[in-house]
Design a protein around this motif. Structure first.
Motif, short mmCIF file in Angstrom:
data_model
loop_
_atom_site.label_atom_id
_atom_site.label_comp_id
_atom_site.label_asym_id
_atom_site.label_seq_id
_atom_site.Cartn_x
_atom_site.Cartn_y
_atom_site.Cartn_z
N GLU A 85 0.82 -1.21 0.00
CA GLU A 85 0.00 0.00 0.00
C GLU A 85 0.86 1.27 0.00
OE1 GLU A 85 0.89 -1.10 4.10
OE2 GLU A 85 -0.13 -2.25 2.55
N TYR A 113 -7.98 9.76 -1.04
CA TYR A 113 -8.27 9.91 0.39
C TYR A 113 -9.05 8.70 0.91
CZ TYR A 113 -9.89 11.72 4.82
OH TYR A 113 -10.15 11.86 6.16
N LYS A 114 -10.10 8.32 0.19
CA LYS A 114 -10.94 7.19 0.63
C LYS A 114 -10.18 5.86 0.60
CE LYS A 114 -15.58 8.87 -0.36
NZ LYS A 114 -15.98 8.90 1.03
N TYR A 116 -6.64 5.44 0.75
CA TYR A 116 -5.37 5.34 1.49
C TYR A 116 -5.30 6.12 2.81
CZ TYR A 116 -3.63 3.41 -2.87
OH TYR A 116 -3.45 2.63 -3.99
N ILE A 117 -6.04 7.20 2.93
CA ILE A 117 -5.86 8.11 4.06
C ILE A 117 -6.91 7.92 5.16
CG2 ILE A 117 -5.69 10.53 4.78
CD1 ILE A 117 -3.44 9.73 2.87
N GLU A 118 -8.14 7.85 4.75
CA GLU A 118 -9.26 7.75 5.69
C GLU A 118 -9.05 6.59 6.68
OE1 GLU A 118 -13.65 8.47 4.37
OE2 GLU A 118 -13.13 6.40 3.90
N ALA A 119 -9.47 6.81 7.93
CA ALA A 119 -9.37 5.73 8.92
C ALA A 119 -10.17 4.53 8.42
CB ALA A 119 -9.91 6.21 10.27
N GLU A 120 -9.59 3.35 8.56
CA GLU A 120 -10.20 2.10 8.09
C GLU A 120 -10.32 2.01 6.56
OE1 GLU A 120 -10.77 -0.32 10.40
OE2 GLU A 120 -10.07 1.15 11.86
N ALA A 121 -9.51 2.79 5.85
CA ALA A 121 -9.51 2.73 4.38
C ALA A 121 -9.03 1.35 3.93
CB ALA A 121 -8.58 3.81 3.82
N GLU A 124 -5.21 1.50 3.87
CA GLU A 124 -4.78 2.57 4.76
C GLU A 124 -3.27 2.57 4.98
OE1 GLU A 124 -5.75 4.25 9.26
OE2 GLU A 124 -6.76 2.45 8.54
N ASN A 126 0.19 4.10 6.94
CA ASN A 126 0.52 4.38 8.33
C ASN A 126 1.06 5.81 8.47
OD1 ASN A 126 1.17 4.20 11.01
ND2 ASN A 126 2.89 2.80 10.71
N ARG A 132 -2.99 13.04 8.89
CA ARG A 132 -4.29 12.59 8.36
C ARG A 132 -5.28 13.77 8.34
NH1 ARG A 132 -5.17 7.50 7.85
NH2 ARG A 132 -3.74 6.93 9.52
#
Length: 185
Positions: A85, A113-114, A116-121, A124, A126, A132
Motif C-alpha cells: 500500500e 483519500y478514501k 489510502y488516508i481515511e481511517a479504516e480505508a 490505509e 501508516n 491525516r
C-alpha cells in the motif's frame, strides 16, 4: 454401500496431469538465478537488467525506485509481504501531481483519500493523526501538493523499514548473486 467406479481413461488422464505438474515444477523449480541467466542470454537487442543496475539499487531507495526493473522488483517484494500500500500510494501521488484539470484533481483527491488516508480505508497507510487531518483539510480544496506531507512520511517509512528488508530479502539476494556471477563470467 455405493462403490466409486472410475474409468481407466480418467485415471490415466489424472496420472498424466500429475506427471505434467511434476515436470512443470521441476522446470519451474529452476530458481530465479537460472531464469535470469537464461533471460540475459536471450534477446540481445532488447533492453534488459544489467548487473551494475542491480548493484546500484543498494545505494538508496531513490535509486531503486527510479529504475524500471528496480521498481517492479520492489513492488513484487512488497506484494509478497502484503505491504504494497505504501508504494502504491507513493506512485499514485506522483501521478496525481501531473493532473491539470481541476475537476479530475478533485475527484482523484477524494478517491485517494478514501482508499489510502481515511481511517479504516481499504489500503490505509501508516501516518500520524496530525497528517491525516491535514490531508483531510487539503482534499476539501485540492491542489497538486495536497498529499505531499503524507507522501513524504510514507517515503521515509519505506526508506527506514521496507527498503532495508528488501535488501536483505531472498529476491534481492538472488538477483545480486546472479549479477556477481554474471560479472565474474
Amino acid at each position: 454401500m455405493p462403490i466409486l467406479v472410475t474409468s481407466p481413461s480418467r485415471e490415466l488422464h489424472s496420472h498424466n496431469m500429475d506427471m505434467d505438474d511434476k515436470r512443470r515444477k521441476q522446470t519451474k523449480g529452476s530458481d530465479l538465478k537460472s531464469r535470469l541467466q537464461r533471460r540475459s542470454s536471450q534477446a540481445p537487442n532488447t533492453e534488459r537488467l544489467s548487473p551494475e543496475e542491480i548493484i546500484l539499487w543498494s545505494e538508496s531507495l531513490g535509486r531503486l525506485i527510479t529504475s524500471k526493473y528496480g521498481m517492479t522488483t520492489f513492488q513484487a517484494f512488497l506484494k509478497s509481504e502484503f505491504s504494497d500500500e505504501n508504494i502504491e500510494f507513493w506512485l499514485i501521488c506522483e501521478d496525481y501531481k501531473k493532473i491539470k484539470s481541476s475537476f479530475r484533481l478533485s475527484s482523484r483527491a477524494k478517491k485517494i483519500y478514501k482508499t489510502y488516508i481515511e481511517a479504516e480505508a481499504p489500503k490505509e497507510i501508516n501516518i500520524d493523526h496530525k497528517t491525516r487531518d491535514l490531508v483531510r483539510r487539503n482534499v476539501k480544496t485540492p491542489t497538486t501538493v495536497c498529499f505531499d506531507e503524507a507522501q513524504r512520511i510514507v517515503y521515509r517509512l519505506m526508506e527506514k523499514d521496507s527498503y532495508p528488508r528488501f535488501l536483505r530479502s531472498n529476491i534481492y539476494r538472488t538477483l545480486l548473486d546472479s549479477a556477481s556471477d554474471y560479472i565474474k563470467v
